[in-house]
Design a protein around this motif. Structure first.
Motif, short mmCIF file in Angstrom:
data_model
loop_
_atom_site.label_atom_id
_atom_site.label_comp_id
_atom_site.label_asym_id
_atom_site.label_seq_id
_atom_site.Cartn_x
_atom_site.Cartn_y
_atom_site.Cartn_z
N MET A 64 1.01 -1.26 -0.12
CA MET A 64 -0.04 0.01 -0.02
C MET A 64 0.81 1.19 0.03
N PHE A 65 0.29 2.28 -0.37
CA PHE A 65 0.85 3.65 -0.40
C PHE A 65 0.46 4.53 0.68
N VAL A 66 1.24 5.10 1.53
CA VAL A 66 0.99 5.96 2.44
C VAL A 66 1.58 7.50 2.49
N ILE A 67 0.84 8.34 3.01
CA ILE A 67 1.42 9.55 3.28
C ILE A 67 1.16 9.84 4.74
N ILE A 68 2.29 10.08 5.49
CA ILE A 68 2.34 10.47 6.83
C ILE A 68 2.63 12.01 7.10
N THR A 69 1.91 12.66 7.81
CA THR A 69 2.01 14.09 7.88
C THR A 69 2.08 14.22 9.49
N TYR A 70 3.03 14.90 10.01
CA TYR A 70 3.02 15.17 11.55
C TYR A 70 3.31 16.64 11.95
N ASP A 71 2.74 16.78 13.14
CA ASP A 71 2.87 18.24 13.79
C ASP A 71 2.90 17.76 15.22
N VAL A 72 4.30 17.86 15.65
CA VAL A 72 4.84 17.39 16.93
C VAL A 72 5.63 18.52 17.49
N GLU A 73 5.46 18.40 19.13
CA GLU A 73 6.38 19.48 19.54
C GLU A 73 8.07 19.67 19.22
N ARG A 74 8.54 20.56 18.79
CA ARG A 74 9.74 20.83 18.22
C ARG A 74 10.93 19.87 18.86
N LYS A 75 11.00 19.66 20.20
CA LYS A 75 11.91 18.78 20.66
C LYS A 75 11.65 17.45 20.19
N VAL A 105 6.15 15.85 6.20
CA VAL A 105 5.50 15.05 5.27
C VAL A 105 6.26 13.97 4.71
N PHE A 106 5.92 12.76 5.05
CA PHE A 106 6.63 11.69 4.30
C PHE A 106 5.69 10.60 3.46
N GLU A 107 6.07 9.84 2.71
CA GLU A 107 5.35 9.13 1.85
C GLU A 107 6.05 7.87 1.35
N GLY A 108 5.30 6.98 0.76
CA GLY A 108 5.93 5.92 0.10
C GLY A 108 5.10 4.65 0.21
N GLU A 109 5.68 3.76 -0.47
CA GLU A 109 5.15 2.11 -0.51
C GLU A 109 5.46 1.37 0.82
N ILE A 110 4.63 0.84 1.40
CA ILE A 110 5.12 0.14 2.79
C ILE A 110 3.98 -1.26 3.01
N THR A 111 4.72 -2.52 3.37
CA THR A 111 3.78 -3.57 3.94
C THR A 111 3.03 -3.14 5.00
N LYS A 112 1.88 -3.88 5.26
CA LYS A 112 1.35 -3.49 6.47
C LYS A 112 1.84 -3.94 7.74
N GLY A 113 2.84 -4.93 7.58
CA GLY A 113 3.77 -5.52 8.82
C GLY A 113 4.62 -4.25 9.18
N TYR A 124 -2.40 8.74 6.17
CA TYR A 124 -3.25 8.57 4.87
C TYR A 124 -2.97 7.39 4.17
N GLN A 125 -3.81 6.32 4.22
CA GLN A 125 -3.44 4.97 3.39
C GLN A 125 -4.24 4.94 2.01
N VAL A 126 -3.82 4.38 1.00
CA VAL A 126 -4.25 4.24 -0.34
C VAL A 126 -4.20 2.90 -0.65
N SER A 127 -4.98 1.95 -0.47
CA SER A 127 -4.49 0.39 -0.73
C SER A 127 -3.90 0.61 -1.98
N ASN A 128 -4.45 1.17 -3.39
CA ASN A 128 -3.63 0.79 -4.54
C ASN A 128 -3.25 2.13 -5.24
N PRO A 129 -1.90 2.22 -5.18
CA PRO A 129 -1.48 3.50 -5.63
C PRO A 129 -1.98 4.31 -6.82
N LYS A 130 -2.39 3.25 -7.61
CA LYS A 130 -2.99 3.75 -8.93
C LYS A 130 -4.16 4.75 -8.79
#
Lengths: 87, 87
Positions: free
Chosen positions: B1-12, B32-40, B63-69
């Motif tokens: 699956m393809f995922v996008i991960i966005t984060y808003d965390v304290e500076r430290k 912002v990070f993104e890419g293909e990754i397995t469920k495990g 954000y998970q997209v099962s099919n990158p297409k």
């Protein structure tokens, strides 16, 4: 369609970009907007953003998912609210 | 699956979160990070992130997209590179 827009722009343009995106989408997190939008409105939004950003240094990423059912969103930690920006 | 991960965390905690995400995904833009990754691998990544963040103040959106297409990405302006972060 459902879109996610992330942006990484120079500080002096963040306010304008944020204000413009608020007209079309929902603030989701720092530098991240998302929501449902029509193709026409998206084209309009992008054209207006293009007038704001400096294409040589700023960066806007548009992720489009034609069918929102194909996208699953999960929040870990807290769901940020736009008000967090001003606290 | 393809995922996008966005984060808003304290500076430290930004450095640690960023370092951890780099082990699994591609840096795409500030917070912002993104890419293909397995469920495990995704489960493992999220568990390790959970040990880093403070769930009461930090925010990670997955954000998970099962099919990158089903996902289309367009870059406006420049495509940021991780090195931009250190300049």
């Amino acid at each position: 369609m459902f879109v996610i827009i992330t942006y990484d722009v120079e500080r002096k343009r963040v306010g304008k970009v944020c204000k413009k995106l608020r007209e079309y989408l929902d603030w989701s997190q720092n530098s991240v907007f998302e929501g449902e939008i029509t193709k026409g409105k998206l084209t309009q939004c992008l054209a207006e953003l293009n007038n704001i950003i400096d294409n040589n240094v700023d960066s806007i990423y548009l992720y489009q998912v034609s069918n929102p059912k194909n996208l699953k969103k999960t929040v870990y930690g807290i769901a940020k609210s736009p008000m967090d920006w001003f606290l």
